[in-house]
Design a protein around this motif. Structure first.
Motif: not given
Length: 531
Positions: A48-67
């Motif tokens: 199957g396929s997914v069509t997405r809008p240009r800009r999505m706000g996503i709640l990231r689960q990785d707490q350490y990615a932006f340390d």
């Protein structure tokens, strides 16, 4: 999407429309987080396929990615196009000798920054952080300096930043106090894009969602309205299908009876007609629901005395800082159900830990308060559910052995029955405690409490890892419990259904309100209490 023999979704076709706010529901293990990862592009669907809008706000689960980034920058990074333009602009500005080509590129970047409200980005990010209880003093700090709950709130602000076309939020109310949850509800209700949110907070879903996308029966069915509307519609549809199937099966049985009686006789045309009718009426197998409902019931071996607890002059501060509890005095009557409310860090868990010092039946906790006394009364027997509840379960043993240690007299069959009530399959009793998920650990602690039958329950955030079915079961069990309850939770529905008394923590003081949550809200509106 499937894992081995387990099918999560099969031939799902669903559209999420702008302006609508969808709650993504389904029991633990139904595939909610997997479906969300497919929507974000983090996982590829097997078909199957997914069509997405240009800009999505996503709640990231990785707490350490932006340390390594500042808090304010981490929020602005929610608008990828703006952040990349700002970074490239900084590099060009830092060049000692700028070429004509650099100047033209800089002009292009200024256009991107202007289109994405880049000149107000820091103030816009600060407004989001303030709403989510991240004070201004932390905005310039690096993410590595923040605690886990603070990081999650910054990542939620990142998802909300820059007015994206769609918001994809997996458990956004985790680590939020009630004031922040109310702020988020207001934000989402004003938002014009598409919202898809996973939450186990029934009150939040009912307050925010216009539609529910329910994962069950290996597909996704969309219902109009909030969570309660979905439950009602789903039950009615299922009941109607089951009734129609029962009617068809009854009719088929009558036709087959006729065919059996006259198949060898002279009424062959009528028999053939009945056979065709049977083929037409053939019932379809209804897909089995994934929903499982635990059975929770808290009983007392014996009731406590009339006044199970007296608190006098309780005071607590940390490292010479401001007091979180100041000279608090209260007398508790048997059967009261007290909800402890207030912002994160206001002193709720400090109060719980103060209560647990020398509590009859509880495990010793190395904790001290500054002044005052906490005195448990006659026949008090306390059952405790800690906020870091997984640490309450010893490692290196099986589920069965850990539970049996609390009552060596209990039979194996009784233990299996208790575990079965809490949705542990028969062989899961041999599962090592180290391998338990957060939800499994919570359900195992409920097993212990049901087995021990204390007359006082002290619960610190019991719903954090439970699905909606388990939270509803816990809600019903606490309403029916005849003993005394102390409850810290940010689940508004649970407070509203259960509490008979409110302790509201603010600025080191505790408002002790004798009444239900609805009565407390009315008193706040009327200015009788501060709230």
């Amino acid at each position: 999407m499937r894992y081995g023999a387990k099918i999560l979704f099969d031939e799902v076709a669903v559209q999420f429309i702008p302006g609508r706010r969808y709650g993504l529901t389904g029991p633990n293990g139904a595939g909610k987080s997997t479906f969300m990862k497919i929507l974000t592009g983090e996982l590829e669907a097997q078909k199957g396929s997914v069509t997405r809008p240009r800009r999505m706000g996503i709640l990231r689960q990785d707490q350490y990615a932006f340390d390594k980034y500042r808090v304010i920058d981490t929020v602005i990074m929610g608008n990828k196009f703006l952040w990349e333009a700002m970074e490239e602009r900084e590099i060009l500005w830092a060049k000692p000798d700028m070429t004509d080509e650099d100047g033209m590129r800089l002009a292009e970047l200024e256009g991107v920054v202007a289109e994405n409200d880049g000149y107000t980005a820091e103030s816009d990010a600060a407004i989001l952080l303030d709403g989510l209880d991240i004070p201004e003093s932390l905005h310039e700090r690096h993410m590595s300096e923040l605690q886990g709950g603070e990081k999650v709130r910054v990542l939620l602000a990142q998802a909300l930043f820059g007015n994206p076309d769609a918001l994809l939020l997996d458990e956004p109310t985790n680590y939020l106090d009630l004031e922040s949850i109310h702020w988020l509800q207001d934000f989402l209700n004003r938002y014009n894009g598409t919202v898809i949110v996973i939450s186990h907070d029934r009150h939040f879903l009912n307050s925010v969602t216009t539609h529910i996308a329910d994962i069950d029966y290996q597909t996704i069915i969309t219902y109009t309205g909030g969570y309660d509307d979905m439950v009602m519609a789903k039950t009615q549809i299922r009941s109607r299908l089951e009734a129609e199937n029962a009617q068809r099966e009854k009719k088929i049985a009558q036709l087959n009876d006729f065919i059996a009686r006259f198949a060898a006789g002279t009424r062959s045309s009528q028999v053939n007609s009945r056979k065709k009718e049977v083929e037409r009426l053939q019932t379809s197998d209804l897909a089995k629901s994934n929903i499982q409902r635990p059975f929770i019931r808290f009983e007392q071996k014996r009731p406590s005395g009339r006044h199970p607890l007296e608190i006098k002059g309780l005071t607590k501060s940390y490292d010479g800082g401001p007091r979180v509890i100041t000279n608090f005095t209260a007398s508790i009557t048997r059967g009261e159900k007290i909800a402890l409310m207030g912002r994160n860090g206001a002193g709720k868990t400090s109060m719980i830990r103060s209560l647990m010092l020398n509590a009859p039946g509880a495990v010793d906790d190395p904790f001290e308060f500054d002044a005052g006394t906490v005195e448990w009364g006659h026949e008090a027997n306390v059952g405790y559910f800690a906020q870091d509840h997984k640490n309450s379960i010893a490692k290196g043993v099986t589920v069965f052995d850990w539970l049996q240690a609390f009552d060596p007299q209990i039979t194996n069959e009784e233990l299996r029955g208790l575990l079965g009530q809490m949705l542990f399959a028969r062989d899961e009793g041999f599962k090592p405690t180290d391998a338990l998920s957060g939800g499994e650990a919570a359900r195992l602690l409920f097993c212990r409490l049901m087995m021990q039958k204390p007359n006082i329950l002290v619960f610190d955030e019991p719903t954090n890892h439970l699905d909606l079915e388990a939270i509803n079961a816990l809600n019903a069990a606490l309403q029916k419990f005849d003993g005394t309850l102390f409850l810290v939770t940010h689940d508004e529905d649970l407070i509203d259904s259960v509490a008979t008394r409110i302790w509201h923590f603010k600025d080191g003081r505790i408002e002790d309100f004798q009444g239900t949550y609805a009565e407390y809200q009315q008193a706040v509106k009327a200015g009788i209490v501060k709230g």
